[in-house]
Design a protein around this motif. Structure first.
Motif, PDB file in Angstrom:
ATOM      1  N   VAL A 232       0.861  -1.199   0.000  1.00  0.00           N
ATOM      2  CA  VAL A 232       0.000   0.000   0.000  1.00  0.00           C
ATOM      3  C   VAL A 232       0.894   1.245   0.000  1.00  0.00           C
ATOM      4  O   VAL A 232       0.643   2.212  -0.730  1.00  0.00           O
ATOM      5  N   GLN A 233       1.947   1.198   0.789  1.00  0.00           N
ATOM      6  CA  GLN A 233       2.849   2.356   0.846  1.00  0.00           C
ATOM      7  C   GLN A 233       3.462   2.641  -0.532  1.00  0.00           C
ATOM      8  O   GLN A 233       3.545   3.785  -0.976  1.00  0.00           O
ATOM      9  N   GLU A 234       3.851   1.558  -1.218  1.00  0.00           N
ATOM     10  CA  GLU A 234       4.469   1.720  -2.535  1.00  0.00           C
ATOM     11  C   GLU A 234       3.466   2.355  -3.512  1.00  0.00           C
ATOM     12  O   GLU A 234       3.803   3.266  -4.277  1.00  0.00           O
ATOM     13  N   LYS A 235       2.232   1.885  -3.458  1.00  0.00           N
ATOM     14  CA  LYS A 235       1.204   2.424  -4.359  1.00  0.00           C
ATOM     15  C   LYS A 235       0.956   3.916  -4.052  1.00  0.00           C
ATOM     16  O   LYS A 235       0.823   4.730  -4.962  1.00  0.00           O
ATOM     17  N   ALA A 236       0.943   4.227  -2.767  1.00  0.00           N
ATOM     18  CA  ALA A 236       0.733   5.633  -2.371  1.00  0.00           C
ATOM     19  C   ALA A 236       1.925   6.476  -2.822  1.00  0.00           C
ATOM     20  O   ALA A 236       1.764   7.611  -3.276  1.00  0.00           O
ATOM     21  N   TYR A 237       3.139   5.898  -2.727  1.00  0.00           N
ATOM     22  CA  TYR A 237       4.336   6.638  -3.164  1.00  0.00           C
ATOM     23  C   TYR A 237       4.277   6.878  -4.670  1.00  0.00           C
ATOM     24  O   TYR A 237       4.575   7.968  -5.162  1.00  0.00           O
ATOM     25  N   GLN A 238       3.876   5.833  -5.426  1.00  0.00           N
ATOM     26  CA  GLN A 238       3.818   5.972  -6.892  1.00  0.00           C
ATOM     27  C   GLN A 238       2.844   7.082  -7.281  1.00  0.00           C
ATOM     28  O   GLN A 238       3.095   7.831  -8.219  1.00  0.00           O
ATOM     29  N   GLU A 239       1.747   7.173  -6.546  1.00  0.00           N
ATOM     30  CA  GLU A 239       0.790   8.255  -6.846  1.00  0.00           C
ATOM     31  C   GLU A 239       1.453   9.622  -6.611  1.00  0.00           C
ATOM     32  O   GLU A 239       1.324  10.537  -7.431  1.00  0.00           O
ATOM     33  N   GLN A 240       2.188   9.737  -5.501  1.00  0.00           N
ATOM     34  CA  GLN A 240       2.872  11.012  -5.213  1.00  0.00           C
ATOM     35  C   GLN A 240       3.906  11.309  -6.296  1.00  0.00           C
ATOM     36  O   GLN A 240       4.047  12.443  -6.751  1.00  0.00           O
ATOM     37  N   PHE A 241       4.597  10.248  -6.722  1.00  0.00           N
ATOM     38  CA  PHE A 241       5.641  10.419  -7.748  1.00  0.00           C
ATOM     39  C   PHE A 241       5.005  10.901  -9.047  1.00  0.00           C
ATOM     40  O   PHE A 241       5.548  11.758  -9.748  1.00  0.00           O
ATOM     41  N   SER A 242       3.820  10.367  -9.342  1.00  0.00           N
ATOM     42  CA  SER A 242       3.169  10.778 -10.600  1.00  0.00           C
ATOM     43  C   SER A 242       2.729  12.249 -10.524  1.00  0.00           C
ATOM     44  O   SER A 242       2.604  12.918 -11.540  1.00  0.00           O
ATOM     45  N   ILE A 243       2.537  12.765  -9.325  1.00  0.00           N
ATOM     46  CA  ILE A 243       2.133  14.171  -9.191  1.00  0.00           C
ATOM     47  C   ILE A 243       3.354  15.097  -9.131  1.00  0.00           C
ATOM     48  O   ILE A 243       3.397  16.139  -9.781  1.00  0.00           O
ATOM     49  N   PHE A 244       4.379  14.693  -8.366  1.00  0.00           N
ATOM     50  CA  PHE A 244       5.503  15.613  -8.110  1.00  0.00           C
ATOM     51  C   PHE A 244       6.798  15.229  -8.813  1.00  0.00           C
ATOM     52  O   PHE A 244       7.728  16.034  -8.866  1.00  0.00           O
ATOM     53  N   GLY A 245       6.902  13.989  -9.319  1.00  0.00           N
ATOM     54  CA  GLY A 245       8.196  13.524  -9.825  1.00  0.00           C
ATOM     55  C   GLY A 245       9.205  13.603  -8.695  1.00  0.00           C
ATOM     56  O   GLY A 245       8.865  13.322  -7.544  1.00  0.00           O
ATOM     57  N   ILE A 246      10.464  14.039  -9.029  1.00  0.00           N
ATOM     58  CA  ILE A 246      11.425  14.148  -7.911  1.00  0.00           C
ATOM     59  C   ILE A 246      11.516  15.589  -7.396  1.00  0.00           C
ATOM     60  O   ILE A 246      12.370  15.916  -6.584  1.00  0.00           O
ATOM     61  N   SER A 247      10.633  16.433  -7.885  1.00  0.00           N
ATOM     62  CA  SER A 247      10.646  17.825  -7.403  1.00  0.00           C
ATOM     63  C   SER A 247      10.319  17.861  -5.911  1.00  0.00           C
ATOM     64  O   SER A 247       9.540  17.043  -5.420  1.00  0.00           O
ATOM     65  N   ASP A 248      10.931  18.822  -5.215  1.00  0.00           N
ATOM     66  CA  ASP A 248      10.599  18.922  -3.787  1.00  0.00           C
ATOM     67  C   ASP A 248       9.663  20.108  -3.525  1.00  0.00           C
ATOM     68  O   ASP A 248       9.589  20.607  -2.409  1.00  0.00           O
ATOM     69  N   ARG A 249       8.926  20.511  -4.564  1.00  0.00           N
ATOM     70  CA  ARG A 249       8.024  21.654  -4.378  1.00  0.00           C
ATOM     71  C   ARG A 249       6.913  21.299  -3.376  1.00  0.00           C
ATOM     72  O   ARG A 249       6.612  20.121  -3.146  1.00  0.00           O
ATOM     73  N   ALA A 250       6.327  22.382  -2.826  1.00  0.00           N
ATOM     74  CA  ALA A 250       5.253  22.179  -1.849  1.00  0.00           C
ATOM     75  C   ALA A 250       3.965  21.760  -2.561  1.00  0.00           C
ATOM     76  O   ALA A 250       3.768  22.084  -3.735  1.00  0.00           O
ATOM     77  N   ALA A 251       3.095  21.060  -1.827  1.00  0.00           N
ATOM     78  CA  ALA A 251       1.814  20.622  -2.412  1.00  0.00           C
ATOM     79  C   ALA A 251       0.852  21.809  -2.520  1.00  0.00           C
ATOM     80  O   ALA A 251       0.847  22.695  -1.662  1.00  0.00           O
ATOM     81  N   THR A 252       0.070  21.821  -3.588  1.00  0.00           N
ATOM     82  CA  THR A 252      -0.943  22.864  -3.770  1.00  0.00           C
ATOM     83  C   THR A 252      -2.329  22.234  -3.572  1.00  0.00           C
ATOM     84  O   THR A 252      -2.460  20.999  -3.532  1.00  0.00           O
TER      85      THR A 252
END
Ligand code: HEM
Length: 492
Positions: A312-332
């Motif tokens: 589940v953690q991996e799936k949640a991480y992949q979703e975050q990766f698809s939104i932010f890539g490796i950028s460390d920008r703040a969430a909007t």
């Protein structure tokens, strides 16, 4: 205590464990060990799957377990009086929004909905991101070693509510914050002990016990803390007010972000008899408590579940990766709309571990249930989301952590009152939307930058319904940075 013949007669006809009349389960509840409470509730709820009625030392209690019946209670404006269980928190929260009833509640809810609910959703992303990042910095300082999640998370959620709702920047390293958090925990434990122990009902008896003395000391600490916040905000609010009067730049003034507490101060000016200093304090106490302890519990349980379910953690991480890539920008706010899987994880966490495990109302008029059974006026009617969410009819294999239960389709097929972590109906949680926003920002930040590893495993702790759901021993996790260069950018 309700010893009317009508009530006793009605209670006799309802299903439930029959013990000594009027005393009912009183002695049993007073003598049961803390760690056995939840297990006992589970046994009773299984035995009486629709309605469970029992006296507890003169107080008639009915637990509703079916969504159709719960809808009758929570969905109606006729049943908004809080239950008997809230009386020990009155000296702390007085008649703030959580506890008040009747006209006072109606009036307050109407005033506070625009002041809190709409205002708080406006422009708090910056503050949420800042404190979420501070949290991961503090987690990184543990350098991969096991730590008690709650200790770091609660300070973060306290910082968030102080800054966003009260306009007061509390330093997490500040001892006062720590003290506040510890005292809230102590007070909630004492409140539940008092509730279970019928001989502590009288104020004078409670007052001479060790718990009673600690309660009084804790209360004065909590009130001093909130009074300090109000005083400081009042001072800075006056200053800003004066500045506004002098400035010609109207655009700048209208853009200035106002905290919830500012709205309370305005209400104080507008309705001096309706909103006294004590009225402000009771709302600040209420929102401070409800606004940090509930979200903290949810985040800690989510971290625990993610740590113990790497898939589940991996799936949640992949979703975050698809939104932010490796950028460390703040969430909007737009990013938050994209976090569908994370939302499912949060919902499933709140199913298994609803932060508020127990809701109750005292009926001020008879209530006819969906099967025409009547629960008479005067009865304390209880809902236990912790049990409701474990009903196998609505949630097959209920102990299993499975975020897929919250796909749109699954939700559509379920009764709307089968899942109520934020309660429901006119007296639902006023902070629900804000809480979801905060949970998403904090969890998304942790998942993006850190890998969460398990220390506490399933079955290694007991849960306690101490106003807010708590565990013993406290949940521990480990975290390691996901990407080295992100680690350094976050630390900077
Ligand atoms: C995961 C987070 C949260 C959960 C699970 C939660 C859950 C609940 C529940 C179940 C109730 C109904 C309680 C009852 O009827 O006895 C409630 C009421 C309330 N909550 Fe929340 N809550 C959360 C976060 C918040 C936040 C962030 C705030 C505000 C800062 C807040 C403020 C309130 C207030 C003021 C009430 C009383 C509303 C009324 O009676 O009109 N809650 N919450």
């Amino acid at each position: 205590i309700d010893v009317r013949f009508k009530t006793i007669w009605a209670m006799c006809k309802l299903p439930g464990p029959w013990r000594i009349p009027l005393v009912g389960l009183g002695i049993f509840i007073a003598t049961i060990k803390d760690e056995e409470i939840i297990d006992q509730i589970k046994i009773f709820c299984k035995k009486y799957p629709r309605i469970l009625a029992a006296y507890v030392m003169g107080v008639p209690m009915v637990v509703l377990q079916q969504p159709e019946d719960i809808e009758v209670l929570l969905g109606s404006i006729n049943y908004i009086k809080k239950g008997y269980e809230y009386y020990p928190i009155l000296p702390w929260l007085r008649e703030g929004l959580l506890v008040s009833s009747g006209d006072k509640w109606h009036q307050r809810r109407k005033l506070l909905t625009p002041a809190f609910h709409f205002r708080i959703l406006e422009d708090n992303m910056q503050s949420l991101n800042k404190h979420a990042r501070q949290l991961i910095k503090n987690m990184l300082k543990q350098e991969g070693k096991a730590f008690v999640a709650d200790q770091l998370v609660t300070l973060c959620t306290l910082d968030v509510i102080c800054e966003t709702a009260m306009g007061f920047s509390l330093n997490t390293q500040d001892n006062q914050g720590n003290y506040y958090v510890k005292t809230v925990k102590k007070i909630s434990t004492i409140v539940v002990t008092r509730l279970r122990t019928f001989w502590l009902r009288r104020d004078w008896v409670f007052g001479i016990t060790r718990d009673g003395k600690q309660f009084k000391e804790g209360l004065s600490l909590l009130h001093n803390f909130t009074e300090k916040i109000i005083k400081e905000r009042k001072a800075s609010y006056k200053l800003e007010d004066n500045k506004d009067e002098q400035t010609e730049d109207l655009e700048l003034t209208s853009k200035k972000r106002k905290a919830f507490l500012d709205s309370l101060l305005e209400l104080d000016k507008k309705y001096p008899n309706l909103f006294t200093d004590l009225d402000i304090r009771e709302e600040v106490d209420t929102f401070m408590f409800e606004g940090h302890d509930t979200t903290s519990a949810a985040i800690v349980f989510a971290l625990f579940l993610l740590a113990n379910h790497p898939d589940v953690q991996e799936k949640a991480y992949q979703e975050q990766f698809s939104i932010f890539g490796i950028s460390d920008r703040a969430a909007t706010r737009n990013d938050l709309q994209e976090m569908h899987y994370l939302e499912m994880v949060i919902k499933e966490t709140l199913r298994l571990y609803p932060s508020v495990p127990y809701i109750s109302r005292t009926l001020t008029q008879d209530m006819k249930l969906s099967n025409n059974m009547v629960i008479p006026e005067g009865i304390n009617t209880i809902i236990i989301p912790f049990m409701l969410h474990r009903n196998p009819t609505n949630f097959p294999d209920p102990e299993k952590f499975d975020p897929e239960r919250f796909t749109q389709e699954e939700c559509r097929n379920r009764h709307p009152y089968a899942y109520i972590p934020f309660s429901a109906g006119p007296r639902n949680c006023i902070g629900q939307k804000f809480a979801m926003m905060e949970l998403k920002v904090v969890l998304s930040t942790v998942i993006r930058f850190l890998k969460i590893e398990p220390v506490t495993r399933d079955g290694e702790f007991k849960t306690f319904p101490f106003l807010i759901i708590r565990t013993d021993p406290p949940i521990k996790i480990k975290t390691t940075p996901r990407i080295e260069h992100i680690k350094s950018s976050v630390i900077l």
